[in-house]
Design an enzyme around this catalytic site. Sequence first.
Site, PDB file in Angstrom:
ATOM      1  N   ASN A 162      20.422  61.416  32.799  1.00 18.42           N
ATOM      2  CA  ASN A 162      21.373  62.397  33.742  1.00 18.42           C
ATOM      3  C   ASN A 162      22.284  63.367  32.845  1.00 18.42           C
ATOM      4  O   ASN A 162      22.683  62.702  31.751  1.00 18.42           O
ATOM      5  CB  ASN A 162      21.496  61.717  34.602  1.00 18.42           C
ATOM      6  N   ASP A 165      22.249  69.028  31.394  1.00 16.75           N
ATOM      7  CA  ASP A 165      23.199  70.503  31.740  1.00 16.75           C
ATOM      8  C   ASP A 165      24.159  70.184  30.842  1.00 16.75           C
ATOM      9  O   ASP A 165      24.905  71.140  30.181  1.00 16.75           O
ATOM     10  CB  ASP A 165      23.380  70.734  32.858  1.00 16.75           C
ATOM     11  N   LEU A 465      52.709  17.234  44.715  1.00 20.79           N
ATOM     12  CA  LEU A 465      53.324  17.730  43.399  1.00 20.79           C
ATOM     13  C   LEU A 465      53.749  16.677  42.465  1.00 20.79           C
ATOM     14  O   LEU A 465      54.013  15.740  43.097  1.00 20.79           O
ATOM     15  CB  LEU A 465      54.086  18.825  43.863  1.00 20.79           C
ATOM     16  N   SER A 538      45.907  16.398  42.734  1.00 17.23           N
ATOM     17  CA  SER A 538      44.459  16.908  43.976  1.00 17.23           C
ATOM     18  C   SER A 538      45.126  18.119  44.167  1.00 17.23           C
ATOM     19  O   SER A 538      45.364  18.533  45.616  1.00 17.23           O
ATOM     20  CB  SER A 538      43.392  15.797  44.329  1.00 17.23           C
TER      21      SER A 538
END
Length: 630
Positions: A162, A165, A465, A538
């Site tokens: 494309n 031009d 934690l 986890s």
Amino acid sequence: MSSLQSMPPQDIEPYLADEDKKTILRFITCGSVDDGKSTLIGRLLYDAKLIFDDQLATLGRVGTADGKETDFALLLDGLEAEREQGITIDVAYRYFETPKRKFIVADTPGHEEYTRNMVTGASTADLAIVLIDSRQGILQQTRRHSYIASLLGIRHVVLAVNKMDLVDFQQTVFDKVVSDYLAFAAGLSFASIQPMPISARFGDNVIGASDSMPWYHGPALLDHLEIVEFAAVEQSKAFRFPVQLVMRPNAEFRGYAGQVASGRILVDDAVVVARSGQHSSVKAIVTRDGNLGSAVEGEAVTLVLSDEVDASRGDMLVAPAARPFVADQFQAIVIWFDANAMMPGRSYILRNETDSVSATVTALKHRVNVNSFTREAAKTLRMNEIGVCNISTQSPIVFDPYRDNRATGNFIFVDRVTNATVGAGLIDFPLRRANNVHWQATDVNKAARSAMKNQRPAVLWFTGLSGSGKSTIANALEQSLQLKGNHTYLLDGDNVRHGLNRDLGFTDEDRVENIRRVAEVAKLMADAGLIVLVSFISPFRDERRMARELMEEGEFIEIFVDTPLDECARRDPKGLYEKALAGKIANFTGISSPYEPPDDPELHLRTIGYEPIALALKIEAFLDGRLGTK
């Protein structure tokens, strides 16, 4: 758009008969962002006089050096966000026809972020128009879209170079792009590639030959679309009928409603319920407009069977001589859509033609480099990456290999929390070793083992934690339960990493696999009748949810040991926070890796101001009511 000419009544039926004979070509536009996909289709519809006057009147105008011209992209980019940004976001479908053929075009987005929408549009297409900006040449997204189109079974390509031009319609530019693309696509499974130079903006080679490119002697785009040969619906494919609804309007009628996914079915044909293997035959094919003698792919019908069979929504009626696979493990090509990476071991929802089941990727065999098609080692798939995976489902599903049946060989992955579609898959084959592995029934079961121990098994899952006090509280609780005569076992994160999980690091992917293994061990210990205490950080909700779903109802007890990060860092029993804050430890939960606290744990223990033994006794009191541990 020109209106249909008035037609004498006697000519209507022949006209409708001719319309029914027309083939339908489904095609997509794809390629990189801003290559002119929407403009091309808009120009095609306009030049072919397939746009209504009121549609044309609402189109915007864009500025040019010579003044103003119609912005044809707006015919396809209907969303406000698309018009504001000048990009395609969603898939835009347009239906049109010419005297020779009917068409359904899907204008798909070129931006990387919306690759999932391109996959949606390509999944039912017969042909792809791959646009390339003549100034840019082949880009990463051009390669990705071409590769995906090939994977999804598209066998015909129009290579539309494309914006000719903007390069003065030079043949050398066109030839270079075509040469590069053909070299790249040689490794793909396209049956035909038709290159053509175009200017979507000015309509060159869209519906007719371009005066600006007399050196091009091939067909214009619309001419090619009208004559390209493609595989029509194959009625010879094996019959597949996913049951969507069981119809019971009264005690005398029982029918199975759905759409024929592939093949053809006739009255009196034999059928089998794929999952159970029950045999019957078709007594009647019922539609709203009356009974039929046969039904083919794409038709929505209700099948009445000659026998009472156990089939419901989610089952599939199939041809007895060509039955699909029923398995819970298989290999598939996976295209990942989500910003969050795919992780082997994480639980997702898998949805295909008939099923919605929990599934995990048990192994990522390799990732595919879309530039070279080489196989690369990888631990995960990131957004827009493609890989070959082994997949395990919670229960067997019904499927065909994608190469044999596009309808029954595909699936999507859905995130369990957000319900967002995060990936799509194309099934290769079942893992036959899985078909030879069955659960071995034993005479001594969980109930017998629990009765011998005089207790109800449970999995107490401590999460929090590092430094929150999980292991200290779990250890104190186990001592107390032992004194009462309970049978327990404590699985501690550090201890398990010395043996079972010594091969795993601390990346997100390794953390997921760490928890998957521990959850399976905890399940076996609960089956032995034990009260299992699991003390692991986890950090991810998905993995804790996966662990819960492995256990029986009420057996999993999540205990959130809630200690603020600054308090955990102050305690720092292993000196890890100091190193993590100094950048000496990567992927440390709470510092450089996230922790997702539980949404609704059975027990929420806030540790500030409480001794570990007091919290252990609080858990014990909960267990006395829940399990009768007194």
